[in-house]
Design a protein around this motif. Structure first.
Motif, PDB file in Angstrom:
ATOM      1  N   THR A   2       0.871  -1.198  -0.023  1.00 28.98           N
ATOM      2  CA  THR A   2      -0.021  -0.010   0.086  1.00 28.98           C
ATOM      3  C   THR A   2       0.838   1.245  -0.038  1.00 28.98           C
ATOM      4  O   THR A   2       1.919   1.289   0.223  1.00 28.98           O
ATOM      5  CB  THR A   2      -0.956   0.235   1.238  1.00 28.98           C
ATOM      6  OG1 THR A   2      -0.072   0.129   2.411  1.00 28.98           O
ATOM      7  CG2 THR A   2      -1.931  -1.175   1.136  1.00 28.98           C
ATOM      8  N   ILE A   3       0.260   2.608  -0.263  1.00 30.46           N
ATOM      9  CA  ILE A   3       0.978   3.597  -0.307  1.00 30.46           C
ATOM     10  C   ILE A   3       1.480   4.017   1.059  1.00 30.46           C
ATOM     11  O   ILE A   3       2.495   4.187   1.618  1.00 30.46           O
ATOM     12  CB  ILE A   3       0.166   4.819  -0.776  1.00 30.46           C
ATOM     13  CG1 ILE A   3      -0.137   4.559  -2.265  1.00 30.46           C
ATOM     14  CG2 ILE A   3       0.940   6.099  -0.797  1.00 30.46           C
ATOM     15  CD1 ILE A   3      -1.130   5.430  -2.802  1.00 30.46           C
ATOM     16  N   ALA A   4       0.540   3.869   2.091  1.00 29.57           N
ATOM     17  CA  ALA A   4       0.799   3.929   3.482  1.00 29.57           C
ATOM     18  C   ALA A   4       1.891   2.885   4.026  1.00 29.57           C
ATOM     19  O   ALA A   4       2.865   3.374   4.637  1.00 29.57           O
ATOM     20  CB  ALA A   4      -0.324   3.698   4.325  1.00 29.57           C
ATOM     21  N   GLY A   5       1.943   1.470   3.475  1.00 32.27           N
ATOM     22  CA  GLY A   5       2.986   0.768   3.907  1.00 32.27           C
ATOM     23  C   GLY A   5       4.346   1.443   3.350  1.00 32.27           C
ATOM     24  O   GLY A   5       5.378   1.218   3.998  1.00 32.27           O
ATOM     25  N   LYS A   6       4.420   1.794   2.039  1.00 28.26           N
ATOM     26  CA  LYS A   6       5.734   2.351   1.551  1.00 28.26           C
ATOM     27  C   LYS A   6       6.134   3.534   2.284  1.00 28.26           C
ATOM     28  O   LYS A   6       7.053   3.753   2.263  1.00 28.26           O
ATOM     29  CB  LYS A   6       5.393   2.650   0.008  1.00 28.26           C
ATOM     30  CG  LYS A   6       6.537   3.056  -0.844  1.00 28.26           C
ATOM     31  CD  LYS A   6       7.795   2.037  -0.780  1.00 28.26           C
ATOM     32  CE  LYS A   6       8.975   2.663  -1.315  1.00 28.26           C
ATOM     33  NZ  LYS A   6      10.322   1.522  -1.210  1.00 28.26           N
ATOM     34  N   LEU A   7       5.213   4.399   2.669  1.00 30.28           N
ATOM     35  CA  LEU A   7       5.582   5.796   3.359  1.00 30.28           C
ATOM     36  C   LEU A   7       6.306   5.303   4.846  1.00 30.28           C
ATOM     37  O   LEU A   7       7.187   5.929   5.143  1.00 30.28           O
ATOM     38  CB  LEU A   7       4.306   6.375   3.585  1.00 30.28           C
ATOM     39  CG  LEU A   7       3.662   7.240   2.349  1.00 30.28           C
ATOM     40  CD1 LEU A   7       2.501   8.046   2.908  1.00 30.28           C
ATOM     41  CD2 LEU A   7       4.781   8.134   1.643  1.00 30.28           C
ATOM     42  N   ALA A   8       5.497   4.137   5.434  1.00 28.36           N
ATOM     43  CA  ALA A   8       6.331   3.741   6.481  1.00 28.36           C
ATOM     44  C   ALA A   8       7.563   3.302   6.351  1.00 28.36           C
ATOM     45  O   ALA A   8       8.435   3.501   7.235  1.00 28.36           O
ATOM     46  CB  ALA A   8       5.245   2.717   6.994  1.00 28.36           C
ATOM     47  N   GLU A   9       7.929   2.393   5.270  1.00 26.25           N
ATOM     48  CA  GLU A   9       9.181   1.854   4.990  1.00 26.25           C
ATOM     49  C   GLU A   9      10.128   3.107   4.658  1.00 26.25           C
ATOM     50  O   GLU A   9      11.236   2.947   5.091  1.00 26.25           O
ATOM     51  CB  GLU A   9       8.800   1.071   3.698  1.00 26.25           C
ATOM     52  CG  GLU A   9      10.146   0.306   3.278  1.00 26.25           C
ATOM     53  CD  GLU A   9       9.920  -0.466   2.119  1.00 26.25           C
ATOM     54  OE1 GLU A   9      10.419  -0.196   1.002  1.00 26.25           O
ATOM     55  OE2 GLU A   9       9.167  -1.396   1.992  1.00 26.25           O
ATOM     56  N   MET A  10       9.583   4.291   4.078  1.00 27.31           N
ATOM     57  CA  MET A  10      10.470   5.301   3.782  1.00 27.31           C
ATOM     58  C   MET A  10      10.684   6.212   5.124  1.00 27.31           C
ATOM     59  O   MET A  10      11.524   6.953   4.975  1.00 27.31           O
ATOM     60  CB  MET A  10       9.916   6.135   2.914  1.00 27.31           C
ATOM     61  CG  MET A  10       9.764   5.238   1.268  1.00 27.31           C
ATOM     62  SD  MET A  10       8.434   6.386   0.141  1.00 27.31           S
ATOM     63  CE  MET A  10       9.293   8.152   0.170  1.00 27.31           C
ATOM     64  N   GLY A  11      10.008   5.864   6.225  1.00 28.14           N
ATOM     65  CA  GLY A  11      10.052   6.601   7.399  1.00 28.14           C
ATOM     66  C   GLY A  11       9.405   7.997   7.305  1.00 28.14           C
ATOM     67  O   GLY A  11       9.662   8.822   8.132  1.00 28.14           O
ATOM     68  N   VAL A  12       8.338   7.987   6.488  1.00 30.46           N
ATOM     69  CA  VAL A  12       7.415   9.294   6.358  1.00 30.46           C
ATOM     70  C   VAL A  12       6.346   9.057   7.003  1.00 30.46           C
ATOM     71  O   VAL A  12       5.473   8.298   6.752  1.00 30.46           O
ATOM     72  CB  VAL A  12       7.293   9.600   4.877  1.00 30.46           C
ATOM     73  CG1 VAL A  12       6.419  10.635   4.722  1.00 30.46           C
ATOM     74  CG2 VAL A  12       8.572   9.517   4.141  1.00 30.46           C
ATOM     75  N   THR A  13       6.135  10.233   7.818  1.00 27.44           N
ATOM     76  CA  THR A  13       4.605  10.512   8.480  1.00 27.44           C
ATOM     77  C   THR A  13       4.026  11.557   7.892  1.00 27.44           C
ATOM     78  O   THR A  13       4.507  12.689   7.893  1.00 27.44           O
ATOM     79  CB  THR A  13       4.926  10.504   9.981  1.00 27.44           C
ATOM     80  OG1 THR A  13       5.354   9.248  10.570  1.00 27.44           O
ATOM     81  CG2 THR A  13       3.443  10.492  10.711  1.00 27.44           C
ATOM     82  N   LEU A  14       2.823  11.390   7.413  1.00 22.12           N
ATOM     83  CA  LEU A  14       2.186  12.530   6.739  1.00 22.12           C
ATOM     84  C   LEU A  14       1.737  13.417   7.925  1.00 22.12           C
ATOM     85  O   LEU A  14       1.104  13.098   8.951  1.00 22.12           O
ATOM     86  CB  LEU A  14       0.707  12.216   5.884  1.00 22.12           C
ATOM     87  CG  LEU A  14       1.332  11.465   4.719  1.00 22.12           C
ATOM     88  CD1 LEU A  14      -0.179  11.141   3.951  1.00 22.12           C
ATOM     89  CD2 LEU A  14       2.220  12.168   3.584  1.00 22.12           C
ATOM     90  N   PRO A  15       1.920  14.685   7.812  1.00 21.29           N
ATOM     91  CA  PRO A  15       1.442  15.630   8.666  1.00 21.29           C
ATOM     92  C   PRO A  15       0.072  16.053   8.366  1.00 21.29           C
ATOM     93  O   PRO A  15      -0.440  15.561   7.414  1.00 21.29           O
ATOM     94  CB  PRO A  15       2.393  16.856   8.223  1.00 21.29           C
ATOM     95  CG  PRO A  15       2.883  16.900   6.884  1.00 21.29           C
ATOM     96  CD  PRO A  15       2.769  15.475   6.450  1.00 21.29           C
ATOM     97  N   ASP A  16      -0.513  16.985   9.568  1.00 25.74           N
ATOM     98  CA  ASP A  16      -1.932  17.527   9.039  1.00 25.74           C
ATOM     99  C   ASP A  16      -1.668  17.939   8.020  1.00 25.74           C
ATOM    100  O   ASP A  16      -0.942  18.700   7.712  1.00 25.74           O
ATOM    101  CB  ASP A  16      -2.434  18.246  10.421  1.00 25.74           C
ATOM    102  CG  ASP A  16      -2.596  17.155  11.537  1.00 25.74           C
ATOM    103  OD1 ASP A  16      -3.000  15.931  11.237  1.00 25.74           O
ATOM    104  OD2 ASP A  16      -2.610  17.784  12.610  1.00 25.74           O
ATOM    105  N   ALA A  17      -2.890  18.009   7.071  1.00 21.50           N
ATOM    106  CA  ALA A  17      -2.863  18.657   5.872  1.00 21.50           C
ATOM    107  C   ALA A  17      -2.694  20.188   6.242  1.00 21.50           C
ATOM    108  O   ALA A  17      -3.691  20.666   7.103  1.00 21.50           O
ATOM    109  CB  ALA A  17      -4.195  18.599   5.120  1.00 21.50           C
ATOM    110  N   PRO A  18      -2.048  21.019   5.682  1.00 25.33           N
ATOM    111  CA  PRO A  18      -1.582  22.357   6.023  1.00 25.33           C
ATOM    112  C   PRO A  18      -3.038  23.346   5.812  1.00 25.33           C
ATOM    113  O   PRO A  18      -3.504  23.083   4.623  1.00 25.33           O
ATOM    114  CB  PRO A  18      -0.544  22.955   5.259  1.00 25.33           C
ATOM    115  CG  PRO A  18       0.126  21.795   4.902  1.00 25.33           C
ATOM    116  CD  PRO A  18      -0.762  20.498   4.986  1.00 25.33           C
ATOM    117  N   PRO A  19      -3.517  24.227   6.652  1.00 21.68           N
ATOM    118  CA  PRO A  19      -4.352  24.971   6.269  1.00 21.68           C
ATOM    119  C   PRO A  19      -4.288  26.170   5.179  1.00 21.68           C
ATOM    120  O   PRO A  19      -2.852  26.505   5.180  1.00 21.68           O
ATOM    121  CB  PRO A  19      -4.836  25.677   7.828  1.00 21.68           C
ATOM    122  CG  PRO A  19      -3.663  25.559   8.376  1.00 21.68           C
ATOM    123  CD  PRO A  19      -2.911  24.299   8.147  1.00 21.68           C
ATOM    124  N   PRO A  20      -4.967  26.565   4.459  1.00 21.09           N
ATOM    125  CA  PRO A  20      -4.921  27.765   3.418  1.00 21.09           C
ATOM    126  C   PRO A  20      -4.224  28.974   4.249  1.00 21.09           C
ATOM    127  O   PRO A  20      -4.779  29.165   5.509  1.00 21.09           O
ATOM    128  CB  PRO A  20      -6.129  27.958   2.679  1.00 21.09           C
ATOM    129  CG  PRO A  20      -7.151  27.109   3.625  1.00 21.09           C
ATOM    130  CD  PRO A  20      -6.619  26.055   4.306  1.00 21.09           C
TER     131      PRO A  20
END
Length: 154
Positions: A4-22
């Motif tokens: 999964t994309i989430a699995g690949k991000l975890a493998e890359m060590g990437v945690t998505l931040p909260d989506a930045p507000p405008p």
């Protein structure tokens, strides 16, 4: 890896931040049909905005890292647009990258590769996209890079 994309991000060590507000009068994304248009995301990290000008006080490597941070914010916006289900993301269609640079700086594509490489690493072939990379005399808040994107979702 779970494929999964989430699995690949975890493998890359990437945690998505909260989506930045405008930061002004616009929305962070618009969905029409199966397309998500994400407003420009500025370079920022855990310590705040990534400021600088390529060719003056930043090198290509630092600029590419700033562009990568923009890609992570773009993906956070897509995740929000998809109700948190990144598996709805079919492909990256197009990125437009803006580089805060001096008049004689010409390596804009190498800087925006930071965003492009992130999507290809995270999504494989589905991360390959059309792209523009341009230099600007200034960007909002003095950030080094801003990237906007178009994405196909299911």
């Amino acid at each position: 890896m779970d494929g999964t994309i989430a699995g690949k991000l975890a493998e890359m060590g990437v945690t998505l931040p909260d989506a930045p507000p405008p930061q002004a009068t616009y929305v962070p994304f618009v969905i029409t049909g199966n397309t998500v248009y994400v407003s420009g995301q500025v370079s920022q990290g855990p310590d705040g905005l990534i400021l600088g000008r390529l060719g003056e006080d930043m090198d290509v490597e630092a600029g590419a890292a700033a562009a990568r941070s923009c890609a992570i914010s773009l993906l956070a916006q897509v995740s929000k647009a998809c109700g948190g289900d990144l598996e709805r993301l079919v492909r990256v269609v197009k990125l437009t990258g803006f580089v805060n640079s001096t008049a004689d700086f010409t390596d804009h594509p190498k800087v925006i590769n930071g965003a492009s490489d992130f999507f290809v690493e995270a999504m494989g072939e589905k991360g390959r996209h059309a792209r523009s990379a341009v230099g600007m005399v200034a960007l909002p808040l003095g950030v080094a890079v801003e990237v906007e994107g178009i994405f196909e979702i299911a």
